[in-house]
Write a protein that holds these residues in place. Sequence first.
Motif, PDB file in Angstrom:
ATOM      1  N   ALA A  44       0.927  -1.187   0.075  1.00 38.20           N
ATOM      2  CA  ALA A  44      -0.140   0.170  -0.079  1.00 38.20           C
ATOM      3  C   ALA A  44       0.959   1.063   0.035  1.00 38.20           C
ATOM      4  O   ALA A  44       1.855   1.199   0.500  1.00 38.20           O
ATOM      5  CB  ALA A  44      -1.018   0.052   1.385  1.00 38.20           C
ATOM      6  N   HIS A  45       0.355   2.134  -0.688  1.00 39.63           N
ATOM      7  CA  HIS A  45       1.331   3.326  -0.774  1.00 39.63           C
ATOM      8  C   HIS A  45       1.298   4.299   0.409  1.00 39.63           C
ATOM      9  O   HIS A  45       0.149   4.779   0.946  1.00 39.63           O
ATOM     10  CB  HIS A  45       0.858   4.245  -1.996  1.00 39.63           C
ATOM     11  N   LEU A  46       2.378   4.280   0.996  1.00 45.39           N
ATOM     12  CA  LEU A  46       2.544   5.227   2.052  1.00 45.39           C
ATOM     13  C   LEU A  46       3.882   6.121   1.966  1.00 45.39           C
ATOM     14  O   LEU A  46       4.895   5.621   1.253  1.00 45.39           O
ATOM     15  CB  LEU A  46       2.710   4.543   3.477  1.00 45.39           C
ATOM     16  N   VAL A  47       4.000   7.561   2.093  1.00 44.11           N
ATOM     17  CA  VAL A  47       4.864   8.381   1.772  1.00 44.11           C
ATOM     18  C   VAL A  47       6.359   8.033   2.505  1.00 44.11           C
ATOM     19  O   VAL A  47       7.340   7.822   2.058  1.00 44.11           O
ATOM     20  CB  VAL A  47       4.607   9.661   2.080  1.00 44.11           C
ATOM     21  N   SER A  48       6.080   7.620   3.968  1.00 42.97           N
ATOM     22  CA  SER A  48       7.419   7.553   4.819  1.00 42.97           C
ATOM     23  C   SER A  48       6.703   7.219   6.167  1.00 42.97           C
ATOM     24  O   SER A  48       5.573   7.078   6.405  1.00 42.97           O
ATOM     25  CB  SER A  48       8.140   8.895   4.761  1.00 42.97           C
ATOM     26  N   ASP A  51       4.009   9.253   7.646  1.00 44.93           N
ATOM     27  CA  ASP A  51       2.855   8.891   7.117  1.00 44.93           C
ATOM     28  C   ASP A  51       2.010   7.969   7.943  1.00 44.93           C
ATOM     29  O   ASP A  51       0.975   7.469   7.678  1.00 44.93           O
ATOM     30  CB  ASP A  51       2.776   8.421   5.912  1.00 44.93           C
ATOM     31  N   LEU A  52       2.618   7.466   9.182  1.00 41.29           N
ATOM     32  CA  LEU A  52       2.263   6.317  10.073  1.00 41.29           C
ATOM     33  C   LEU A  52       1.317   6.729  10.817  1.00 41.29           C
ATOM     34  O   LEU A  52       1.346   6.658  12.120  1.00 41.29           O
ATOM     35  CB  LEU A  52       3.308   5.420  10.515  1.00 41.29           C
ATOM     36  N   ALA A  53      -0.004   7.304  10.580  1.00 42.61           N
ATOM     37  CA  ALA A  53      -0.976   8.012  11.318  1.00 42.61           C
ATOM     38  C   ALA A  53      -1.872   7.038  11.954  1.00 42.61           C
ATOM     39  O   ALA A  53      -2.647   7.491  12.818  1.00 42.61           O
ATOM     40  CB  ALA A  53      -1.421   9.260  10.581  1.00 42.61           C
ATOM     41  N   ASP A  54      -2.226   5.843  11.256  1.00 44.34           N
ATOM     42  CA  ASP A  54      -3.369   4.923  11.906  1.00 44.34           C
ATOM     43  C   ASP A  54      -2.654   3.676  12.050  1.00 44.34           C
ATOM     44  O   ASP A  54      -1.470   3.422  11.631  1.00 44.34           O
ATOM     45  CB  ASP A  54      -4.629   5.216  11.188  1.00 44.34           C
ATOM     46  N   GLU A  55      -3.485   2.688  12.563  1.00 42.88           N
ATOM     47  CA  GLU A  55      -3.115   1.361  12.973  1.00 42.88           C
ATOM     48  C   GLU A  55      -2.691   0.637  11.779  1.00 42.88           C
ATOM     49  O   GLU A  55      -1.930  -0.291  11.625  1.00 42.88           O
ATOM     50  CB  GLU A  55      -4.268   0.709  13.795  1.00 42.88           C
ATOM     51  N   VAL A  56      -3.522   0.695  10.640  1.00 40.36           N
ATOM     52  CA  VAL A  56      -3.436   0.211   9.369  1.00 40.36           C
ATOM     53  C   VAL A  56      -2.008   0.527   8.604  1.00 40.36           C
ATOM     54  O   VAL A  56      -1.149  -0.523   8.400  1.00 40.36           O
ATOM     55  CB  VAL A  56      -4.607   0.431   8.336  1.00 40.36           C
ATOM     56  N   ALA A  57      -1.677   1.875   8.758  1.00 36.72           N
ATOM     57  CA  ALA A  57      -0.426   2.211   8.342  1.00 36.72           C
ATOM     58  C   ALA A  57       0.483   1.723   9.041  1.00 36.72           C
ATOM     59  O   ALA A  57       1.766   1.027   8.569  1.00 36.72           O
ATOM     60  CB  ALA A  57      -0.358   3.756   8.196  1.00 36.72           C
TER      61      ALA A  57
END
Length: 113
Positions: A44-48, A51-57
């Motif tokens: 899944a696309h995450l920037v860095s 970007d880890l702002a929620d549990e899924v990320a």
Amino acid sequence: MPCLFCKIVARELPAEIVYQDEHVTAFKDLHPRAPTHILIIPNAHLVSVDDLADEVAVNAAAQCLRVAREIARARGLTNGYRLVTNIGADAGQSVFHLHFHLLAGRRLSWPPG
Ligand code: 5GP
Ligand code: ZN
């Protein structure tokens, strides 16, 4: 805007993929900086990390760490290895899809940069 690493995940762009599952893709860096230099990315696309702002990320990033460990063990990197993730311009991030560099196979200097 198509992302280079999203294209590698989708196999629309060639890469030497060494591992892939539903969460994570790992492939050899195009310009290796050590005898082993593998990039481990969430599908899944995450920037860095920023970007880890929620549990899924956060879980997607944790899956990358799981795969890093599995690759290190499978390759017998018993002398050690380093995981690096660059966040933003000052750190030298050049591809804006979260990735962990797995570096091994030589003595790595400290601190980096
Ligand atoms: P960063 O500088 O963002 O931390 O790391 C990006 C990394 O991606 C670099 O080490 C660079 O060599 C690698 N890279 C850039 N484009 C490609 C590509 O098209 N294929 C592969 N396999 N690696 C790439
Ligand atoms: Zn992407």
